[in-house]
Design an enzyme around this catalytic site. Structure first.
Site, PDB file in Angstrom:
ATOM      1  N   ASP A   1      19.210 -11.322  54.021  1.00  0.00           N
ATOM      2  CA  ASP A   1      20.224 -10.010  53.514  1.00  0.00           C
ATOM      3  C   ASP A   1      20.980  -9.371  54.970  1.00  0.00           C
ATOM      4  O   ASP A   1      21.772  -8.536  54.205  1.00  0.00           O
ATOM      5  CB  ASP A   1      19.509  -9.056  52.860  1.00  0.00           C
ATOM      6  CG  ASP A   1      18.682  -9.691  51.463  1.00  0.00           C
ATOM      7  OD1 ASP A   1      19.468 -10.290  50.898  1.00  0.00           O
ATOM      8  OD2 ASP A   1      17.557  -9.425  51.283  1.00  0.00           O
TER       9      ASP A   1
ATOM     10  N   ASP B   1      20.316  -7.191  46.081  1.00  0.00           N
ATOM     11  CA  ASP B   1      19.536  -8.304  46.034  1.00  0.00           C
ATOM     12  C   ASP B   1      18.440  -8.289  45.300  1.00  0.00           C
ATOM     13  O   ASP B   1      17.918  -7.167  44.808  1.00  0.00           O
ATOM     14  CB  ASP B   1      19.016  -8.395  47.608  1.00  0.00           C
ATOM     15  CG  ASP B   1      18.098  -9.692  47.690  1.00  0.00           C
ATOM     16  OD1 ASP B   1      18.494 -10.766  47.140  1.00  0.00           O
ATOM     17  OD2 ASP B   1      16.887  -9.477  47.945  1.00  0.00           O
TER      18      ASP B   1
ATOM     19  N   ASP C   1      16.360  -6.538  51.278  1.00  0.00           N
ATOM     20  CA  ASP C   1      15.058  -6.479  52.101  1.00  0.00           C
ATOM     21  C   ASP C   1      14.757  -7.334  53.126  1.00  0.00           C
ATOM     22  O   ASP C   1      13.928  -7.290  53.901  1.00  0.00           O
ATOM     23  CB  ASP C   1      13.806  -6.461  51.106  1.00  0.00           C
ATOM     24  CG  ASP C   1      13.456  -7.742  50.611  1.00  0.00           C
ATOM     25  OD1 ASP C   1      14.591  -8.272  50.072  1.00  0.00           O
ATOM     26  OD2 ASP C   1      12.315  -7.979  50.665  1.00  0.00           O
TER      27      ASP C   1
END
Length: 858
Positions: free
Chosen positions: A758, A541, A754
């Protein structure tokens, strides 16, 4: 918790089903925006989903509302029977209940508990995972209630309880108190294991004293013919007489029950399922030694093996307890799962009054008031006015979004400017809650990887029984009596069963987990190392992972006194960009923070290392702030705010604004007295060592993919790196999970993220890795967490996985040291309790010594 299925099967036929399919994204199943333009007209909810579909081609999972299948790394993979994992069951009245199970530690436990659940009337499906200690049960609530499931699954030492204390009609999740109770129950279970182990060790130590003081010296004289055996035999006769034999039998049995209870339960489960495990091998040694000692004592023989029973049970369960302790220590490093959830809401009445109510009591049509800085409790629409909302926790987009009357707002997002009055949507849930349920659906279908030791046990157990059968048959053929045959069979089981596999595995795993923890890597599942070794692709990400996720000023072009005045205003705002501007221009020339004071009703302020005078008439807009500084009206905010207010924007400044946006950054315009005079460009910084980490993975032959919810050019810097194979921008949370599912179709994938947004992707990947600054839902969905936001630890985890595998293999080999000593001694007729104790000591010391060596260079 239980929740009702909303809607019907997405695969239903007829025009209504076709229309519903057309109203959802072809990749991730997200409802399409109400627009005729791109990307909705093409059947995708975002450009990111469109790009992912174009890159990987069609897939049978297109249009799934959420990830419902987790591709387990090297272990068993199980398909979720429900295509829509955000829902419960296709049957009209069925519910899905999630339970936590204390005591699960192997794939055998999973199979046993699934069989128990599916054997109950009213249960249609069950999926268990020892990795997450979760079982998901689909059932008819009229035939079997959730409480009955708890009772049914609390069997042979397992303890079941609802993962969240919620009723079937309460979709909002548990209260914070209920979640605290869940953690308390888990800790109590661990404390009970500790207490049982300690009590067993204490009593076992007392029983071993006669062996050390009397029995072992006697066995030594037997082996060496030193001639002093008569004295020890007299003492031995006293200890083994009618008075002490019952005491030995009862006390040793109690120790086996207290200390070795979980081990015997595991052996029972493995026998019931016909899947031999290391628990069964250890139990064979413990029980055969106990029975042998009981028979031998009754016959007045000196070779009693109560010590073998006590020591083996203590060692195996000691290693298991050590492993549990390390896992608890790792878990204590993380935050609570409740970080992004809201338990109460402020119900807004027509007369303007408010009443605080539980989120579960909200109904469609209610209005709630959310003050600046608070989280929106449920999904809905903005009822009036406008405000800025930070949706990063859900969408992953790093920049706050302006919301106006009628716009949809997302539960779990934060109101950063002004207050929001929200009309509660049709479903009184938040996106956070739905993401949580998606994670639980995926986790409960994630079967653990079978231990290599259990694979060995499946091969060795038949051989051990075969050896005992051969010895017993041979004894019968030569005319031995029944007692002699029984003792021969028991002796064979004692010396041939490689019980030390049950010690080597948990002890080696515990040392590996501890080594990872010491390096800032928290491992939730001991099989994570095996999954790491099989990874082909690492997906990162962007926001908060490859970048810090914190706004900083990247450049500024404006008069110094105007920047100082802007900082004085921004000190009063609650926007991430405002905080960045206040930090950047609130200090002296050495970047030290200046002494500041702010007042809601005006007053002096210090910025840029000097007094900027009085701040008066401060006002907050949805996209900026305004006030009077030193007698001048100062405006700071979005370019649209300047246009709306009719302030002058030069063409040159318009060009700078466009350039900043093209670079994926946030342009903040500053001006005074009716004209814009400059620009401050704000963005988040790349993390340190991101380039080195990506390069190291590339050198190891691992592909790197970047996913981000941000649009535009914000990810271009990563796309240009030679170690990054592909970047997808504008991808929503479900789109990230869909992309992961595409990748896992033919490759092993690790996802590094994080945020709460996600979490579905982390859970859907073969291996999820969360960073320490992220939300706890992300940590809960992941298999591994980096505590200190150190991206370099990702590569360190891969290196640790390689050495951990070598160390475990070595210790599994050393586990046979006991058998290497005991079996030849038995063949030569020299085996006795002293010999078996020496064999235990040698094997244990070899395993412990090897496991204690450092796994990575210091």
């Amino acid at each position: 918790m239980s929740d009702r299925r909303a809607g019907t099967d997405a695969n239903g036929d007829g025009a209504r089903g076709d229309r519903r399919e057309r109203d959802r994204c072809r990749l991730c199943g997200t409802p399409l925006p109400a627009t005729d333009g791109e990307p909705a007209a093409s059947g995708f909810c975002s450009t990111g989903c469109r790009d992912v579909a174009a890159e990987f081609g069609p897939s049978e999972s297109d249009g799934a509302a959420a990830p419902s299948e987790r591709s387990g790394g090297a272990g068993d993979r199980k398909r979720d029977r429900s295509r829509d994992s955000g829902a419960n069951r296709d049957e009209k009245d069925a519910v899905r209940t999630f339970l936590r199970i204390d005591g699960m530690h192997s794939a055998t436990c999973e199979a046993f508990l699934e069989a128990v659940a599916e054997g109950r009337d009213g249960v249609t499906d069950a999926e268990a995972s020892y990795v997450t200690e979760t079982i998901r049960v689909d059932h008819d609530p009229d035939r079997i209630a959730a409480a009955d499931l708890e009772d049914a699954l609390s069997t042979v030492g397992y303890t079941a309880y609802l993962r969240e204390e919620a009723t079937a009609d309460d979709d909002t999740g548990a209260t914070r108190r209920a979640r605290e109770m869940t953690g308390l129950r888990k800790r109590r279970a661990d404390d009970m294991l500790e207490m049982r182990y300690v009590v067993g060790i204490v009593f076992g130590s007392f029983l071993l004293l006669p062996f050390v003081a009397v029995f072992y010296p006697m066995y030594l004289t037997e082996l060496t013919n030193w001639g002093a055996i008569a004295h020890f035999e007299d003492v031995f006769t006293g200890f083994s007489g009618p008075m002490y034999l019952p005491l030995f039998l009862v006390m040793t049995g109690a120790i086996v029950y207290l200390t070795g209870g979980p081990l015997l339960r595991g052996a029972y489960v493995s026998l019931k399922l016909r899947r031999p495990t290391t628990d069964l091998l250890a139990a064979l040694t413990i029980l055969s030694a106990y029975v042998y000692a009981a028979i031998a004592s009754g016959l007045g023989r000196t070779d009693i093996y109560f010590d073998l029973t006590i020591v083996v049970a203590s060692l195996v369960m000691g290693a298991t307890y050590y492993e549990t302790t390390v896992k608890r220590r790792a878990t204590d490093r993380l935050t609570d799962l409740t970080v992004s959830q809201v338990d109460t809401a402020r119900l807004y009445a027509a007369d303007g009054s408010t009443t605080e109510v539980p989120v579960g009591d909200l109904e469609s049509g209610d209005r709630v008031l959310v003050r600046e800085g608070e989280r929106i409790p449920v999904d809905g629409r903005l009822a009036e006015g406008e405000c800025a909302v930070d949706e990063a926790v859900v969408t992953g987009e790093s920049l706050p979004v302006t919301k106006r009357e009628g716009d949809e707002v997302v539960g779990g997002s934060v109101v950063t400017t002004d207050a929001a009055v929200v009309d509660v949507g049709d479903q009184t849930t938040s996106s956070i809650e739905r993401l949580t349920r998606v994670v639980w659906n995926v986790q409960s279908a994630d079967h653990g990887v079978t231990h290599r030791a259990d694979e060995l046990a499946a091969v060795l157990t038949p051989l051990v029984f075969a050896a005992a059968l051969v010895v017993g048959t041979s004894a019968l053929l030569i005319g031995a009596d029944e007692i002699t045959v029984s003792l021969s069979v028991l002796m064979t089981l004692m010396v041939a069963s490689p019980w030390a596999l049950g010690f080597a595995t948990p002890y080696s795993v515990a040392r590996s987990l501890q080594a990872a923890l010491d390096r800032g890597i928290v491992v939730f599942d001991e099989t994570v190392f095996e999954r790491l070794r099989s990874v082909d692709v690492v997906v990162f990400d962007k926001t908060g992972t490859l970048t810090t996720g914190e706004m900083t000023v990247r450049e500024a072009d404006a008069p110094a006194d105007l920047l100082a005045a802007a900082a004085a205003l921004e000190q009063r705002a609650a926007h991430p960009a405002a905080a960045a501007i206040a930090r950047a221009f609130d200090g002296d020339d050495d970047d030290a923070a200046a002494d500041t004071s702010t007042h809601a009703d005006g007053g002096s302020a210090t910025a840029g290392g000097r007094d900027v005078g009085d701040v008066r008439d401060f006002r907050t807009h949805a996209t900026g702030v305004e006030g009077t500084v030193d007698g001048q009206t100062v405006l700071v905010g979005h370019p649209d705010l300047f246009r709306e207010r009719g302030w002058e924007l030069s063409s040159a400044l318009e060009g700078r604004i466009a350039d900043a946006r093209d670079a994926g950054r946030l342009p903040v315009v500053v001006g005074r007295d009716g004209a814009a005079e400059g620009i401050v460009v704000v963005g988040d910084e790349p993390r340190q060592a991101w380039e080195e980490t990506v390069a190291a993975l590339d050198e190891d032959g691992i592909d790197v993919v970047v996913l981000t919810g941000d649009e535009g050019a914000s990810a271009d810097a990563f796309d240009r790196h030679s170690g990054v194979d592909r970047v997808f921008a504008g991808v929503p949370p479900n789109g990230k999970a869909a992309a992961i599912r595409r990748l896992t179709a033919d490759r092993r994938v690790a996802m590094v993220g994080d945020g709460t947004n996600d979490a579905p992707a982390l859970a859907a990947a073969d291996l999820g890795i969360s960073l320490g600054s992220g939300t706890a839902l992300a940590a809960d969905a992941a298999d591994l967490a980096i505590v200190d936001d150190d991206l370099a630890a990702v590569e360190r985890a891969f290196a640790l996985a390689q050495t951990a595998r070598d160390r475990i293999r070595q210790n599994l080999g050393l586990a046979f040291a006991y058998n290497a000593i005991a079996v030849p001694a038995a063949a030569l007729g020299l085996v006795n309790p002293l010999v078996t104790t020496v064999a235990i000591a040698v094997g244990t010391l070899l395993i412990v010594g090897n496991a204690e060596r450092s796994l990575l260079p210091e």
